[in-house]
Write a protein that holds these residues in place. Structure first.
Motif, PDB file in Angstrom:
ATOM      1  N   THR A 170      30.310  26.480  47.974  1.00 33.60           N
ATOM      2  CA  THR A 170      30.110  26.602  46.528  1.00 33.60           C
ATOM      3  C   THR A 170      31.043  27.667  45.967  1.00 33.60           C
ATOM      4  N   ALA A 196      30.214  18.445  39.994  1.00 38.41           N
ATOM      5  CA  ALA A 196      30.199  17.639  41.215  1.00 38.41           C
ATOM      6  C   ALA A 196      31.341  16.617  41.153  1.00 38.41           C
ATOM      7  N   THR A 206      36.767  20.645  44.474  1.00 35.80           N
ATOM      8  CA  THR A 206      36.511  21.468  43.295  1.00 35.80           C
ATOM      9  C   THR A 206      37.750  21.697  42.441  1.00 35.80           C
ATOM     10  N   ALA A 237      31.744  18.317  48.071  1.00 40.21           N
ATOM     11  CA  ALA A 237      30.812  17.353  48.654  1.00 40.21           C
ATOM     12  C   ALA A 237      30.906  17.359  50.179  1.00 40.21           C
ATOM     13  N   TYR A 248      24.937  13.297  49.192  1.00 37.86           N
ATOM     14  CA  TYR A 248      25.542  14.129  48.149  1.00 37.86           C
ATOM     15  C   TYR A 248      24.485  14.555  47.127  1.00 37.86           C
ATOM     16  N   SER A 249      23.594  13.634  46.769  1.00 35.61           N
ATOM     17  CA  SER A 249      22.551  13.974  45.790  1.00 35.61           C
ATOM     18  C   SER A 249      21.633  15.069  46.321  1.00 35.61           C
ATOM     19  N   CYS A 296      22.556  17.425  48.395  1.00 38.79           N
ATOM     20  CA  CYS A 296      23.338  18.665  48.332  1.00 38.79           C
ATOM     21  C   CYS A 296      23.385  19.205  46.899  1.00 38.79           C
ATOM     22  N   ILE A 297      23.550  18.292  45.933  1.00 37.60           N
ATOM     23  CA  ILE A 297      23.536  18.712  44.535  1.00 37.60           C
ATOM     24  C   ILE A 297      22.201  19.363  44.188  1.00 37.60           C
ATOM     25  N   ILE A 304      24.488  19.541  34.578  1.00 39.21           N
ATOM     26  CA  ILE A 304      25.233  19.015  35.722  1.00 39.21           C
ATOM     27  C   ILE A 304      26.265  18.019  35.220  1.00 39.21           C
ATOM     28  N   GLY A 340      29.084  15.318  36.620  1.00 34.22           N
ATOM     29  CA  GLY A 340      29.524  14.613  37.815  1.00 34.22           C
ATOM     30  C   GLY A 340      30.584  13.584  37.493  1.00 34.22           C
ATOM     31  N   GLY A 379      30.244  11.419  42.151  1.00 34.98           N
ATOM     32  CA  GLY A 379      29.506  12.640  41.818  1.00 34.98           C
ATOM     33  C   GLY A 379      28.531  12.405  40.675  1.00 34.98           C
ATOM     34  N   THR A 409      24.502  12.521  40.975  1.00 35.59           N
ATOM     35  CA  THR A 409      23.758  13.316  39.992  1.00 35.59           C
ATOM     36  C   THR A 409      22.573  12.526  39.450  1.00 35.59           C
TER      37      THR A 409
END
Length: 275
Positions: free
Chosen positions: A65, A78, A85, A107, A123-124, A126-127, A139, A141, A145, A149
């Protein structure tokens, strides 16, 4: 050459499916779930080092992050498939200049996050973990992403989150799957085996994972931005989102492509988060 390689790989997996449809399906899913990790250039690395870096652990994945501190609301970013990033650099710079607290994550199997396997469901999760840790209010995305989200919002409905921005997001998993099958020219044995493996893994048919429908009952304000000539995720997916996501506004662009990296897009986002 690229198309030739794709067709060759697809033909090999099709041949395997005549011997073992299940193994052919596993090969296809494995290929589908392993993104290329894009190597960062030195200026990109330098930009990321302007943030506070922190690993967040989830289910054996070390999620990288990045935080650019501000006094206003916390915005979580995301990215999409085979990205990282850095794709948010211009938006991060603008949001942080407006004193927003900006958080971004790489991700699974992308950027500086660990892992080799990626899917929108992981991924969701982790978000969700990152959004909880940093108390995200908004958020944003891009592409998968955005889909992840929507999955996160449906499952967790985090009380801190009051706005969502989905950029070029796929509205349903079946569409993503069908485009992949068409691109690789897989036969019915492979596609059916893939569907069966998805059910075994998640105890749900692929049809269940409909990001647009998942947002049907959410009360969180939304902004949808999609390019009419998007060659990766069709514009009809944005219309699907708009049909279900009643609290969302759809902004259509033309000529910005799937990436939507344009100052006009950033302006729409900034106007929305500032409202």
């Amino acid at each position: 050459m690229k198309e030739f390689i794709i067709q060759m790989v697809g033909s090999i997996i099709n041949l395997v499916s005549y011997i073992s449809p299940r193994y052919g399906g596993k090969m296809a899913l494995n290929l589908f779930s392993k993104p290329r990790r894009i190597k960062l250039k030195e200026p990109e690395k330098d930009f990321l080092l302007t943030a506070f870096l922190e690993d967040v652990d989830y289910a054996g994945v070390n999620i990288m992050t990045y935080r650019w501190l501000g006094e206003k609301e916390t915005i979580l970013l995301a990215h999409g498939w085979e990205s990282n990033t850095v794709r948010w650099k211009d938006l991060i710079t603008q949001l942080n200049a407006l004193d927003f607290n900006v958080v971004a994550l790489d991700a699974p199997a992308h950027g500086n996050t660990s892992g080799r396997i990626f899917n929108a469901i992981l991924y969701s999760e982790c978000i969700n973990v990152v959004a909880k840790k940093f108390n995200a209010n908004i958020i944003i995305g891009h592409s998968v992403g955005g889909m992840a989200t929507a999955f996160c919002q449906k499952k967790y409905q985090l009380p801190s989150v009051n706005k969502l921005v989905l950029l070029g997001a796929p509205s349903n998993f079946v569409g993503v799957f069908s485009r992949y099958v068409k691109m690789m020219n897989y036969n019915s044995r492979v596609s059916e085996a893939m569907n069966n493996l998805i059910f075994e893994r998640f105890n749900q048919e692929p049809e269940h994972f409909n990001a647009a429908r998942f947002l049907e009952e959410t009360t969180v304000d939304g902004l949808l931005i999609h390019d009419k000539k998007d060659r990766i995720i069709p514009y009809s997916d944005a219309e699907d989102f708009k049909n279900y996501y009643k609290n969302a506004t759809l902004i259509s662009t033309e000529g910005f492509g799937h990436g939507l990296r344009h100052k006009d897009v950033n302006k729409h986002i900034i106007d929305f988060v500032n409202a």
